[in-house]
Each structure stands twice: as C-alpha cells, then as structure tokens.
Design a protein around this motif. Structure first.
Motif, PDB file in Angstrom:
ATOM      1  N   SER A  47      -1.496   8.518  11.430  1.00 16.15           N
ATOM      2  CA  SER A  47      -2.666   7.774  11.981  1.00 16.15           C
ATOM      3  C   SER A  47      -2.706   6.296  11.421  1.00 16.15           C
ATOM      4  CB  SER A  47      -4.010   8.314  12.286  1.00 16.15           C
ATOM      5  OG  SER A  47      -4.264   9.216  11.024  1.00 16.15           O
ATOM      6  N   ALA A  48      -2.668   6.606   9.896  1.00 18.98           N
ATOM      7  CA  ALA A  48      -2.879   5.396   8.972  1.00 18.98           C
ATOM      8  C   ALA A  48      -1.676   4.712   9.148  1.00 18.98           C
ATOM      9  CB  ALA A  48      -3.132   5.727   7.564  1.00 18.98           C
ATOM     10  N   GLN A  49      -0.336   5.126   9.134  1.00 17.80           N
ATOM     11  CA  GLN A  49       0.874   4.361   9.390  1.00 17.80           C
ATOM     12  C   GLN A  49       1.001   3.662  10.601  1.00 17.80           C
ATOM     13  OE1 GLN A  49       4.328   7.192   8.623  1.00 17.80           O
ATOM     14  NE2 GLN A  49       3.057   8.157   7.004  1.00 17.80           N
ATOM     15  N   LEU A  83       0.862  -1.161   0.072  1.00 21.57           N
ATOM     16  CA  LEU A  83       0.021  -0.068  -0.049  1.00 21.57           C
ATOM     17  C   LEU A  83       0.813   1.183   0.138  1.00 21.57           C
ATOM     18  CD1 LEU A  83      -0.146   1.208   3.167  1.00 21.57           C
ATOM     19  CD2 LEU A  83      -1.382  -0.674   3.627  1.00 21.57           C
ATOM     20  N   GLU A  84       0.172   2.347  -0.392  1.00 24.41           N
ATOM     21  CA  GLU A  84       0.975   3.613  -0.232  1.00 24.41           C
ATOM     22  C   GLU A  84       0.247   4.339   0.872  1.00 24.41           C
ATOM     23  OE1 GLU A  84       0.077   2.905  -3.656  1.00 24.41           O
ATOM     24  OE2 GLU A  84       1.857   2.201  -3.956  1.00 24.41           O
ATOM     25  N   VAL A  85       1.084   5.151   1.497  1.00 21.21           N
ATOM     26  CA  VAL A  85       0.457   6.130   2.295  1.00 21.21           C
ATOM     27  C   VAL A  85       1.276   7.380   2.486  1.00 21.21           C
ATOM     28  CG1 VAL A  85       1.724   5.195   4.276  1.00 21.21           C
ATOM     29  CG2 VAL A  85      -0.331   6.409   4.878  1.00 21.21           C
ATOM     30  N   LEU A  91      -1.657   2.806  12.150  1.00 24.27           N
ATOM     31  CA  LEU A  91      -2.650   1.375  12.119  1.00 24.27           C
ATOM     32  C   LEU A  91      -1.913   0.257  11.314  1.00 24.27           C
ATOM     33  CD1 LEU A  91      -5.516   0.379  11.934  1.00 24.27           C
ATOM     34  CD2 LEU A  91      -5.835   1.506   9.609  1.00 24.27           C
ATOM     35  N   TYR A  92      -1.288   0.671  10.331  1.00 24.40           N
ATOM     36  CA  TYR A  92      -0.676  -0.391   9.293  1.00 24.40           C
ATOM     37  C   TYR A  92       0.410  -1.213  10.051  1.00 24.40           C
ATOM     38  CZ  TYR A  92      -3.118   1.970   5.542  1.00 24.40           C
ATOM     39  OH  TYR A  92      -4.103   2.520   4.938  1.00 24.40           O
ATOM     40  N   ARG A  93       1.377  -0.288  10.928  1.00 23.25           N
ATOM     41  CA  ARG A  93       2.594  -1.072  11.548  1.00 23.25           C
ATOM     42  C   ARG A  93       1.794  -2.006  12.663  1.00 23.25           C
ATOM     43  NH1 ARG A  93       6.888   1.662   9.891  1.00 23.25           N
ATOM     44  NH2 ARG A  93       6.470   3.854   9.161  1.00 23.25           N
TER      45      ARG A  93
HETATM   46  C1  LIG Z   1      -6.952   5.697   9.277  1.00 22.21           C
HETATM   47  C2  LIG Z   1      -7.959   5.412   9.444  1.00 22.21           C
HETATM   48  C3  LIG Z   1      -8.611   4.412   8.317  1.00 22.21           C
HETATM   49  C4  LIG Z   1      -8.109   4.759  10.745  1.00 22.21           C
HETATM   50  O1  LIG Z   1      -9.626   4.135  11.119  1.00 22.21           O
HETATM   51  P1  LIG Z   1     -10.022   4.006  12.323  1.00 22.21           P
HETATM   52  O2  LIG Z   1     -11.172   3.165  12.502  1.00 22.21           O
HETATM   53  O3  LIG Z   1     -10.130   5.417  13.264  1.00 22.21           O
HETATM   54  O4  LIG Z   1      -8.887   3.092  13.072  1.00 22.21           O
HETATM   55  P2  LIG Z   1      -9.009   2.050  14.421  1.00 22.21           P
HETATM   56  O5  LIG Z   1      -9.867   2.594  15.306  1.00 22.21           O
HETATM   57  O6  LIG Z   1      -8.920   0.782  13.933  1.00 22.21           O
HETATM   58  O7  LIG Z   1      -7.634   2.409  14.982  1.00 22.21           O
HETATM   59  C5  LIG Z   1      -6.248   1.361  15.158  1.00 22.21           C
HETATM   60  C6  LIG Z   1      -5.148   1.904  15.710  1.00 22.21           C
HETATM   61  O8  LIG Z   1      -4.620   2.835  14.478  1.00 22.21           O
HETATM   62  C7  LIG Z   1      -3.789   3.873  15.164  1.00 22.21           C
HETATM   63  N1  LIG Z   1      -4.630   5.129  14.698  1.00 22.21           N
HETATM   64  C8  LIG Z   1      -5.884   5.252  14.223  1.00 22.21           C
HETATM   65  N2  LIG Z   1      -6.320   6.582  14.127  1.00 22.21           N
HETATM   66  C9  LIG Z   1      -5.425   7.355  14.925  1.00 22.21           C
HETATM   67  C10 LIG Z   1      -5.090   8.616  14.812  1.00 22.21           C
HETATM   68  N3  LIG Z   1      -6.011   9.660  14.838  1.00 22.21           N
HETATM   69  N4  LIG Z   1      -3.826   8.915  15.833  1.00 22.21           N
HETATM   70  C11 LIG Z   1      -3.062   8.242  16.170  1.00 22.21           C
HETATM   71  N5  LIG Z   1      -3.194   6.752  15.906  1.00 22.21           N
HETATM   72  C12 LIG Z   1      -4.259   6.240  15.276  1.00 22.21           C
HETATM   73  C13 LIG Z   1      -3.831   3.626  16.452  1.00 22.21           C
HETATM   74  O9  LIG Z   1      -2.814   2.912  16.927  1.00 22.21           O
HETATM   75  C14 LIG Z   1      -5.274   2.861  16.714  1.00 22.21           C
HETATM   76  O10 LIG Z   1      -5.187   1.965  17.753  1.00 22.21           O
HETATM   77  P3  LIG Z   1      -5.615   2.736  19.420  1.00 22.21           P
HETATM   78  O11 LIG Z   1      -6.989   3.418  18.860  1.00 22.21           O
HETATM   79  O12 LIG Z   1      -5.805   1.506  20.247  1.00 22.21           O
HETATM   80  O13 LIG Z   1      -4.757   3.671  19.745  1.00 22.21           O
HETATM   81  C15 LIG Z   1      -8.950   6.720   9.560  1.00 22.21           C
HETATM   82  O14 LIG Z   1      -8.461   7.710  10.348  1.00 22.21           O
HETATM   83  C16 LIG Z   1      -9.514   7.195   8.228  1.00 22.21           C
HETATM   84  O15 LIG Z   1     -10.197   6.961   7.605  1.00 22.21           O
HETATM   85  N6  LIG Z   1      -8.747   8.295   7.751  1.00 22.21           N
HETATM   86  C17 LIG Z   1      -8.809   9.046   6.543  1.00 22.21           C
HETATM   87  C18 LIG Z   1      -8.162   8.033   5.180  1.00 22.21           C
HETATM   88  C19 LIG Z   1      -6.922   7.510   5.341  1.00 22.21           C
HETATM   89  O16 LIG Z   1      -6.078   8.280   5.605  1.00 22.21           O
HETATM   90  N7  LIG Z   1      -7.072   6.206   4.979  1.00 22.21           N
HETATM   91  C20 LIG Z   1      -5.826   5.659   4.778  1.00 22.21           C
HETATM   92  C21 LIG Z   1      -5.097   6.011   3.441  1.00 22.21           C
HETATM   93  S1  LIG Z   1      -3.615   5.336   3.377  1.00 22.21           S
END
Ligand SMILES: CC(C)(COP(=O)(O)OP(=O)(O)OC[C@H]1O[C@@H](n2cnc3c(N)ncnc32)[C@H](O)[C@@H]1OP(=O)(O)O)[C@@H](O)C(=O)NCCC(=O)NCCS
Length: 168
Positions: free
Chosen positions: A124-126, A116-118, A128-130
């Motif tokens: 926050s996404a990075q 994937l690319e980010v 999540l992926y890690r």
């Molecule tokens: C990135 C995204 C998909 C995460 O979705 P989410 O449902 O909120 O994620 P989760 O609740 O499953 O989070 C899992 C983990 O990811 C990390 N994480 C997610 N959002 C975060 C934030 N805003 N800041 C820091 N860490 C974050 C944390 O490690 C989190 O675990 P924790 O809540 O126990 O700390 C969401 O923020 C999003 O839709 N962003 C915009 C679209 C995007 O950037 N997509 C990815 C493109 S590569």
C-alpha cells in the motif's frame, strides 16, 4: 470504525510538538510491527534538522490527530523517515495530502532528490509513493531486524517530476 469512504473534514497540517506526542505515539504503535520508541520521537522533536508535521481532522465535533510525517533535509537531498495515518482514517487521501504538503515544501527549499525506505511487503505504501513518481532504486537486504525483511529504497527526482504538489 467509521465508513472508510467518508470524506475528511477540515484537514489541517500543523507542526508536530511535544503536545501532540501521545497522539503521534498511538498512531505509530497502531501502524508498525516495530514502532519507534518515545525517545526516538523526542529526539526528532529536538532536532533542528528534522521537519515534522501532524494532520488534524474534524471527527464528529472533535479535532483529532489523524496522521504525521517526519523528514530530513540535508543539502539538496531529503529523506522521508516516517509517515503514518491512524488506521481509522486511512484511504481518505490523508497521506496524499501530507505528501503533497511535504513535496511542496521540499520544492520551495530547492531539494533535488527525495529518498525513503519501505518494507518489501508494504504494497500500500509503495503504491502511494509510486503515485507521486517515486521509483525503486535499490534493495537493502534484511534491513528490518524484526523479521529480516528487505527494504525497497525509493527515490523521487524532483527535477523530473511533473506533479504540481501545491494543487492537491
Ligand atoms: C501507507 C499509508 C501511510 C497510506 O495512508 P492513507 O491516508 O490511507 O493513503 P491515501 O488515502 O492518501 O492513499 C493514496 C493512494 O495510496 C495507495 N494506497 C493507500 N493505501 C492502500 C491500501 N491499503 N491498498 C492499496 N493501495 C493503497 C492507493 O493508490 C491510494 O489511492 P486510492 O485510495 O485512490 O486507491 C497508511 O496505510 C499507513 O499509515 N500505513 C502504516 C504506516 C506505513 O506503512 N507507513 C509507510 C512506511 S514506508
């Protein structure tokens, strides 16, 4: 805006169809600086190589589309093209659920590597992926034309990952 700590009720993962397109477009537009166009989603919906799913949750008494994921499988490789969660429902584990579902599916299909690319700024996404074992394998400089931002390329080696995706 809801209490972000509230749990997710009755999360269901279902195939994305034309019927969910408006909800998916709303999430897309709320999530990205340069959202995909309607026609890009229409192409994915018609492309048999493309796998696409939505996550529905119970919000009050209504079932709503809270998130979606799109990925391609090409031989032993997969590419996650898009994953987004509606801003009202973030930080409740919905992306984690969708990724568990996706990786479980990829494991069943004997996929060996997921890419994937980010955006560099999308910490926050990075994160999540890690959590899933993805690691950075390269940088595509100026990959995002809208602000010339670099893309971090991440890979998950499915054979080395010891996470049990089905257990989430
Ligand atoms: C990135 C995204 C998909 C995460 O979705 P989410 O449902 O909120 O994620 P989760 O609740 O499953 O989070 C899992 C983990 O990811 C990390 N994480 C997610 N959002 C975060 C934030 N805003 N800041 C820091 N860490 C974050 C944390 O490690 C989190 O675990 P924790 O809540 O126990 O700390 C969401 O923020 C999003 O839709 N962003 C915009 C679209 C995007 O950037 N997509 C990815 C493109 S590569």
């Amino acid at each position: 805006m809801e209490d972000a700590s509230a749990g997710v009720k009755n999360l269901k993962i279902l195939p994305m169809t034309f019927a969910s397109l408006e909800d998916v477009l709303t999430i897309e537009r709320l999530s990205y600086l340069s959202p995909w166009s309607r026609s890009q989603f229409e192409k994915e919906l018609q492309n048999p190589l493309s796998n696409k799913f939505i996550a529905k949750i119970l919000h009050g008494r209504r079932e709503v589309v809270a998130a979606f994921v799109i990925y391609w499988i090409v031989g032993e490789d997969a590419h996650i093209l898009n994953i987004a969660v509606h801003p009202d429902f973030r930080r409740r584990g919905i992306a984690t659920n969708l990724l568990c579902f996706t990786l479980d599916n990829l494991e069943e299909k004997r996929v060996k590597r997921v890419f994937l690319e980010v955006r560099r700024s999308n910490i926050s996404a990075q994160r999540l992926y890690r959590c899933f074992g993805f690691r950075e394998i390269g940088v595509r400089e100026g990959y995002y034309g809208d602000n010339n931002e670099d893309a971090i390329v991440m890979e998950l080696d499915m054979e080395r990952a010891d996470f049990d995706y089905g257990e989430q």
